[in-house]
Design a protein around this motif. Sequence first.
Motif, short mmCIF file in Angstrom:
data_model
loop_
_atom_site.label_atom_id
_atom_site.label_comp_id
_atom_site.label_asym_id
_atom_site.label_seq_id
_atom_site.Cartn_x
_atom_site.Cartn_y
_atom_site.Cartn_z
N ALA A 197 1.12 -1.44 0.22
CA ALA A 197 0.26 0.17 -0.58
C ALA A 197 1.13 1.37 -0.11
CB ALA A 197 -0.76 -0.47 1.15
N ILE A 198 0.32 2.39 -0.10
CA ILE A 198 1.12 3.55 -0.38
C ILE A 198 0.00 4.15 0.81
CG2 ILE A 198 1.75 5.80 -1.83
CD1 ILE A 198 2.95 3.61 -2.46
N ILE A 199 1.21 5.00 2.28
CA ILE A 199 -0.32 5.06 2.94
C ILE A 199 0.62 7.37 3.10
CG2 ILE A 199 0.36 3.16 4.24
CD1 ILE A 199 2.07 3.99 5.84
N GLY A 200 -0.18 7.50 4.11
CA GLY A 200 -0.06 8.39 4.26
C GLY A 200 1.01 9.08 5.29
N VAL A 201 1.70 9.89 5.50
CA VAL A 201 2.52 10.22 6.93
C VAL A 201 2.68 11.35 7.13
CG1 VAL A 201 5.15 9.76 7.21
CG2 VAL A 201 4.48 8.79 5.70
N GLY A 202 2.36 11.24 8.31
CA GLY A 202 1.82 12.40 9.31
C GLY A 202 2.41 12.61 10.21
N PRO A 203 2.53 14.26 11.20
CA PRO A 203 3.72 14.19 11.62
C PRO A 203 4.62 13.44 12.58
CG PRO A 203 2.73 16.03 11.17
CD PRO A 203 1.22 14.94 10.81
N LEU A 204 3.70 12.41 13.31
CA LEU A 204 3.41 11.52 14.18
C LEU A 204 4.65 10.85 14.25
CD1 LEU A 204 4.41 10.56 16.90
CD2 LEU A 204 2.18 9.76 17.24
N LEU A 205 4.12 10.26 12.28
CA LEU A 205 4.86 8.85 12.17
C LEU A 205 6.25 10.08 11.77
CD1 LEU A 205 5.27 6.16 10.99
CD2 LEU A 205 4.16 6.56 8.96
N GLN A 206 6.11 10.70 10.57
CA GLN A 206 8.02 11.21 10.30
C GLN A 206 8.58 11.80 11.73
OE1 GLN A 206 7.14 14.69 8.27
NE2 GLN A 206 8.96 14.79 7.60
N ALA A 207 8.12 11.58 11.76
CA ALA A 207 8.85 12.48 13.57
C ALA A 207 9.80 10.89 14.18
CB ALA A 207 8.22 12.76 14.67
N LEU A 208 8.90 10.02 14.11
CA LEU A 208 9.14 8.71 13.98
C LEU A 208 10.29 7.88 14.36
CD1 LEU A 208 6.06 6.65 15.67
CD2 LEU A 208 8.75 7.53 17.60
N LEU A 209 10.12 7.87 12.34
CA LEU A 209 11.09 6.93 11.00
C LEU A 209 12.32 7.66 10.97
CD1 LEU A 209 8.49 7.65 7.84
CD2 LEU A 209 8.94 5.22 9.06
N GLU A 210 12.61 9.05 11.70
CA GLU A 210 14.00 8.98 11.74
C GLU A 210 15.12 8.83 12.76
OE1 GLU A 210 17.10 11.07 10.00
OE2 GLU A 210 15.38 11.09 9.03
N PRO A 211 14.76 8.35 13.71
CA PRO A 211 15.62 8.36 15.11
C PRO A 211 15.56 6.45 15.11
CG PRO A 211 14.02 8.71 15.63
CD PRO A 211 13.53 9.29 15.14
N ILE A 212 14.29 6.57 14.44
CA ILE A 212 14.92 4.85 14.25
C ILE A 212 15.56 4.11 13.20
CG2 ILE A 212 13.22 2.21 13.26
CD1 ILE A 212 10.91 3.48 15.34
N ALA A 213 15.36 4.99 11.84
CA ALA A 213 16.54 4.78 10.63
C ALA A 213 17.75 4.49 11.24
CB ALA A 213 16.18 5.57 9.78
N GLN A 214 17.91 5.78 12.13
CA GLN A 214 19.47 6.50 12.45
C GLN A 214 19.98 5.47 13.98
OE1 GLN A 214 19.76 10.38 13.64
NE2 GLN A 214 18.97 11.33 12.12
#
Length: 277
Positions: A102-119
């Motif tokens: 699926a293509i999903i929307g990325v809201g502010p909270l999910l966007q904020a969570l992605l970075e520290p997990i990716a790092q």
Amino acid sequence: MAWLQPDAHFDADAWDAPVLGIASSLADHDSGWHQHARAQLLYTRQGCTRLTFGDRISLLPPSRAAWIPGGLRHRAQMRQAVDYRSLYFDTTLSAQLPQQPAIIGVGPLLQALLEPIAQAPFDHDWQVPRAHHRLALCLLEIAAAPVAPMDLPLPHDPRIARCLPLAEHLPPELGELAARTGLSVRTVGRLMQRDTGMGYQAWRQQWRLMRAMELLLLGHRVAHVAQDTGFSAESPFIAFFRSMAGTTPAAFQRHAKGDGGDQVAFARLTHSLAKTT
């Protein structure tokens, strides 16, 4: 996190961690057909990515993420996509998440969570309370994210599939396709309806819309997009785009660049795509 060079090889299944994060800056990149046991969340901040699964082509614009279940064969073609992030989840975690791409929307909270997990390093301890809660919240956000379908179903019938051009080229008119396949116009229409849920003419219009959106996201001028999608002039193309997407090509392009209102433009286009897929 692994910061990958464009030509670097990465095997998501070679690690034991419950989640892995990688990042890379790419200009033009084609992953080729591949698959991995881990499920993947792919997020690009700029540019446009075309994803091909077995039965559909999906477009991934900025502010959206692609959810790719484990074991699904796919191909990602990135155009002007910089600073992308990918998270790879093991089977235990991905069992809590959707089992369909699926293509999903990325809201502010999910966007904020992605970075520290990716790092996080590959050997990060995800049982530490803060990390554990962050990962759990990320899983909840992915599961609850709104699905934003921007895709084009592909015909399964091999007689039709082999006579269609590459995704970058305008599909032929119905009569020409029928001649290429050796089938009747009626048979082509019936097979397209069976395989894609649309008649051929509607499918071809859907292709034009997605291709137009892709080119606009990549910064091409409206005149070029009109020509590439088979229109004789800008005016009929603009009328077509407005009727399908609810906004003009120029306005869509402005919104996609973040000049305000991009959520409205993408929401309108998403609704248009959802009605025919």
